[in-house]
Design an enzyme around this catalytic site. Structure first.
Site, PDB file in Angstrom:
ATOM      1  N   SER A 175      31.022 -47.459 -34.201  1.00  0.00           N
ATOM      2  CA  SER A 175      32.267 -47.395 -34.975  1.00  0.00           C
ATOM      3  C   SER A 175      33.377 -48.032 -34.153  1.00  0.00           C
ATOM      4  O   SER A 175      33.361 -47.960 -32.914  1.00  0.00           O
ATOM      5  CB  SER A 175      32.620 -45.929 -35.251  1.00  0.00           C
ATOM      6  OG  SER A 175      33.953 -45.835 -35.689  1.00  0.00           O
ATOM      7  N   TYR A 188      34.103 -36.902 -32.608  1.00  0.00           N
ATOM      8  CA  TYR A 188      33.467 -38.110 -33.149  1.00  0.00           C
ATOM      9  C   TYR A 188      33.773 -39.315 -32.253  1.00  0.00           C
ATOM     10  O   TYR A 188      32.874 -40.057 -31.851  1.00  0.00           O
ATOM     11  CB  TYR A 188      33.968 -38.341 -34.579  1.00  0.00           C
ATOM     12  CG  TYR A 188      33.397 -39.559 -35.257  1.00  0.00           C
ATOM     13  CD1 TYR A 188      32.133 -39.520 -35.836  1.00  0.00           C
ATOM     14  CD2 TYR A 188      34.127 -40.748 -35.345  1.00  0.00           C
ATOM     15  CE1 TYR A 188      31.605 -40.636 -36.482  1.00  0.00           C
ATOM     16  CE2 TYR A 188      33.610 -41.865 -35.985  1.00  0.00           C
ATOM     17  CZ  TYR A 188      32.350 -41.804 -36.551  1.00  0.00           C
ATOM     18  OH  TYR A 188      31.834 -42.918 -37.186  1.00  0.00           O
TER      19      TYR A 188
HETATM   20  N1  LIG Z   1      31.856 -44.142 -43.054  1.00  0.00           N
HETATM   21  C1  LIG Z   1      32.622 -44.727 -42.142  1.00  0.00           C
HETATM   22  O1  LIG Z   1      33.853 -44.878 -42.282  1.00  0.00           O
HETATM   23  C2  LIG Z   1      32.005 -45.266 -40.876  1.00  0.00           C
HETATM   24  C3  LIG Z   1      32.773 -46.170 -40.102  1.00  0.00           C
HETATM   25  C4  LIG Z   1      32.207 -46.670 -38.944  1.00  0.00           C
HETATM   26  C5  LIG Z   1      30.950 -46.279 -38.545  1.00  0.00           C
HETATM   27  N2  LIG Z   1      30.244 -45.397 -39.312  1.00  0.00           N
HETATM   28  C6  LIG Z   1      28.930 -44.991 -38.827  1.00  0.00           C
HETATM   29  O2  LIG Z   1      27.937 -45.340 -39.771  1.00  0.00           O
HETATM   30  C7  LIG Z   1      26.823 -44.451 -39.648  1.00  0.00           C
HETATM   31  C8  LIG Z   1      26.436 -43.929 -41.022  1.00  0.00           C
HETATM   32  O3  LIG Z   1      27.534 -43.176 -41.521  1.00  0.00           O
HETATM   33  P1  LIG Z   1      27.825 -43.021 -43.084  1.00  0.00           P
HETATM   34  O4  LIG Z   1      29.186 -43.509 -43.319  1.00  0.00           O
HETATM   35  O5  LIG Z   1      26.705 -43.575 -43.860  1.00  0.00           O
HETATM   36  O6  LIG Z   1      27.868 -41.422 -43.169  1.00  0.00           O
HETATM   37  P2  LIG Z   1      27.118 -40.412 -44.168  1.00  0.00           P
HETATM   38  O7  LIG Z   1      27.177 -40.938 -45.541  1.00  0.00           O
HETATM   39  O8  LIG Z   1      27.706 -39.072 -43.880  1.00  0.00           O
HETATM   40  O9  LIG Z   1      25.610 -40.479 -43.662  1.00  0.00           O
HETATM   41  C9  LIG Z   1      25.223 -39.940 -42.431  1.00  0.00           C
HETATM   42  C10 LIG Z   1      23.706 -40.027 -42.360  1.00  0.00           C
HETATM   43  O10 LIG Z   1      23.285 -39.436 -41.128  1.00  0.00           O
HETATM   44  C11 LIG Z   1      22.259 -38.485 -41.401  1.00  0.00           C
HETATM   45  N3  LIG Z   1      22.274 -37.440 -40.385  1.00  0.00           N
HETATM   46  C12 LIG Z   1      23.309 -36.667 -39.995  1.00  0.00           C
HETATM   47  N4  LIG Z   1      22.918 -35.811 -39.049  1.00  0.00           N
HETATM   48  C13 LIG Z   1      21.614 -36.044 -38.818  1.00  0.00           C
HETATM   49  C14 LIG Z   1      20.652 -35.497 -37.947  1.00  0.00           C
HETATM   50  N5  LIG Z   1      20.948 -34.490 -37.115  1.00  0.00           N
HETATM   51  N6  LIG Z   1      19.390 -35.988 -37.967  1.00  0.00           N
HETATM   52  C15 LIG Z   1      19.050 -36.988 -38.820  1.00  0.00           C
HETATM   53  N7  LIG Z   1      19.911 -37.547 -39.673  1.00  0.00           N
HETATM   54  C16 LIG Z   1      21.182 -37.080 -39.672  1.00  0.00           C
HETATM   55  C17 LIG Z   1      22.595 -37.973 -42.791  1.00  0.00           C
HETATM   56  O11 LIG Z   1      21.457 -37.440 -43.451  1.00  0.00           O
HETATM   57  P3  LIG Z   1      21.179 -35.858 -43.592  1.00  0.00           P
HETATM   58  O12 LIG Z   1      22.505 -35.187 -43.785  1.00  0.00           O
HETATM   59  O13 LIG Z   1      20.250 -35.754 -44.704  1.00  0.00           O
HETATM   60  O14 LIG Z   1      20.547 -35.478 -42.288  1.00  0.00           O
HETATM   61  C18 LIG Z   1      23.040 -39.251 -43.477  1.00  0.00           C
HETATM   62  O15 LIG Z   1      21.928 -39.963 -43.943  1.00  0.00           O
HETATM   63  C19 LIG Z   1      27.258 -43.372 -38.670  1.00  0.00           C
HETATM   64  O16 LIG Z   1      26.738 -43.645 -37.403  1.00  0.00           O
HETATM   65  C20 LIG Z   1      28.762 -43.493 -38.658  1.00  0.00           C
HETATM   66  O17 LIG Z   1      29.318 -43.027 -37.471  1.00  0.00           O
HETATM   67  C21 LIG Z   1      30.733 -44.893 -40.477  1.00  0.00           C
END
Ligand SMILES: NC(=O)c1ccc[n+]([C@@H]2O[C@H](COP(=O)([O-])OP(=O)(O)OC[C@H]3O[C@@H](n4cnc5c(N)ncnc54)[C@H](OP(=O)(O)O)[C@@H]3O)[C@@H](O)[C@H]2O)c1
Length: 302
Positions: A175, A188
């Site tokens: 991120s 985070y």
């Molecule tokens: N959204 C943003 O603004 C943003 C910006 C920059 C970077 N990112 C990064 O992008 C990545 C994906 O985020 P997202 O936006 O797609 O968030 P999200 O929609 O909340 O998805 C998070 C994913 O991580 C999984 N997860 C969480 N805890 C876990 C665990 N202990 N073991 C296995 N799986 C786990 C969740 O599945 P379950 O809950 O089913 O386990 C879900 O599939 C992350 O690394 C995040 O930091 C996001």
């Protein structure tokens, strides 16, 4: 010895210049993309959000097999069925990446049932939308265990075989908050900064390992459940990224063997400004963009 050292000192700026010119040329010309045919891709958090789009994008761009890990069966099953219907073999397994015994156990199951993983995508993460004082200790620990330590366990589980095969890629969905932290999500930002250091160290450590590389993607705010409800000061000026765009750029970075990708590329400016501006000027930028307060406007996703 002395002459050797002088030679190395003279050579270094020439090499740096060569690689700057090469990067410029590569930026202007279409890059060669490696084929994904034959690649077995494992995505942590592959059931929903960016992970789900990554799974669809890897399938679309020709990956041989996909494996999805996560904690929630419903979304893993739905995404898996969609990928199988599109014609790419896909499997899912319940695995909490924070639990290292579970990671090692499921990695063994994956090897036996599906085969050797050649592309590992560390995407799973959580966020607690609270300040340090308001967060309970277990919540603070949980985000470090999932967002940072989870990558230690998954990489330890799959990297040795990639090195044996001389074919592998470790991908991290990081991120921009790892390089430009803001208040309200201190756990985070800390976990992502630590994860970035992990990837920088791994990337350099694999320089002499033929066929094995790393990609780290640093996206800006993306439209998924993670920061749902977050209000920014100028939503039209700084719109969130679409998860499908992040997924597309990530897969492309793997195929072009790009080590670090800022999304959008304008985020480089933030990183440069951070290293040259005085703290007071940076504080004004944060006040202007509203990043001081935006983290207090969402609930978090754990
Ligand atoms: N959204 C943003 O603004 C943003 C910006 C920059 C970077 N990112 C990064 O992008 C990545 C994906 O985020 P997202 O936006 O797609 O968030 P999200 O929609 O909340 O998805 C998070 C994913 O991580 C999984 N997860 C969480 N805890 C876990 C665990 N202990 N073991 C296995 N799986 C786990 C969740 O599945 P379950 O809950 O089913 O386990 C879900 O599939 C992350 O690394 C995040 O930091 C996001």
């Amino acid at each position: 010895m002395y002459l050797k050292a002088v030679g190395a000192v003279i050579l270094l700026p020439i090499q740096i210049l060569y690689y700057i010119i090469k990067a410029g040329v590569c930026f202007l010309l279409p890059s060669k993309r490696k084929s994904l045919t034959g690649e077995v891709v494992l995505i942590t958090g592959g059931g929903r959000g960016i992970g789900r789009h990554l799974a669809k994008e890897f399938a679309k761009q020709g990956a041989k097999k996909l494996i999805l890990w996560g904690r929630t069966e419903k979304c893993l099953k739905e995404t898996c069925e969609e990928i199988n219907l599109s014609g790419t073999e896909c499997h899912y397994f319940l695995c909490d990446v924070a639990n290292r015994e579970e990671v090692y156990k499921q990695a063994k199951v994956v090897r036996e049932k599906v085969g050797d993983v050649t592309i590992l995508v560390n995407n799973a993460a959580v966020v607690h939308g609270k300040s340090l004082i308001d967060s309970d200790d277990d919540a603070l620990l949980k985000s470090q265990h999932i967002n940072t330590m989870g990558q230690f366990w998954t990489t330890k589980a799959f990297l040795p075989r990639m090195l044996e095969l001389q074919n592998g890629h470790v991908v991290c969905v990081n991120s921009i908050l790892s390089q430009s932290p803001i208040p309200g999500a201190i756990d985070y930002c800390t976990s992502k900064a630590s994860s970035l250091a992990f990837m920088e160290s791994l990337t350099l450590g694999l320089l002499d390992c033929p066929g094995v590389s790393c990609t780290t993607v640093l996206p800006f705010h993306t439209n998924t459940e993670m920061f749902q409800g977050m209000r920014v000061r100028f939503p039209k000026l700084f719109p969130p990224l679409k998860p499908e765009v992040v997924a597309h750029r990530t897969v492309d970075a793997v195929r072009t063997n790009t080590a670090f990708v800022h999304l959008p590329w304008t985020m480089h400016a933030l990183v440069i400004l951070k290293s040259i501006l005085p703290q007071s000027a940076l504080e004004e930028i944060h006040k202007f963009s509203g990043s001081y307060t935006c983290m207090n406007t969402f609930k978090g996703r754990t």
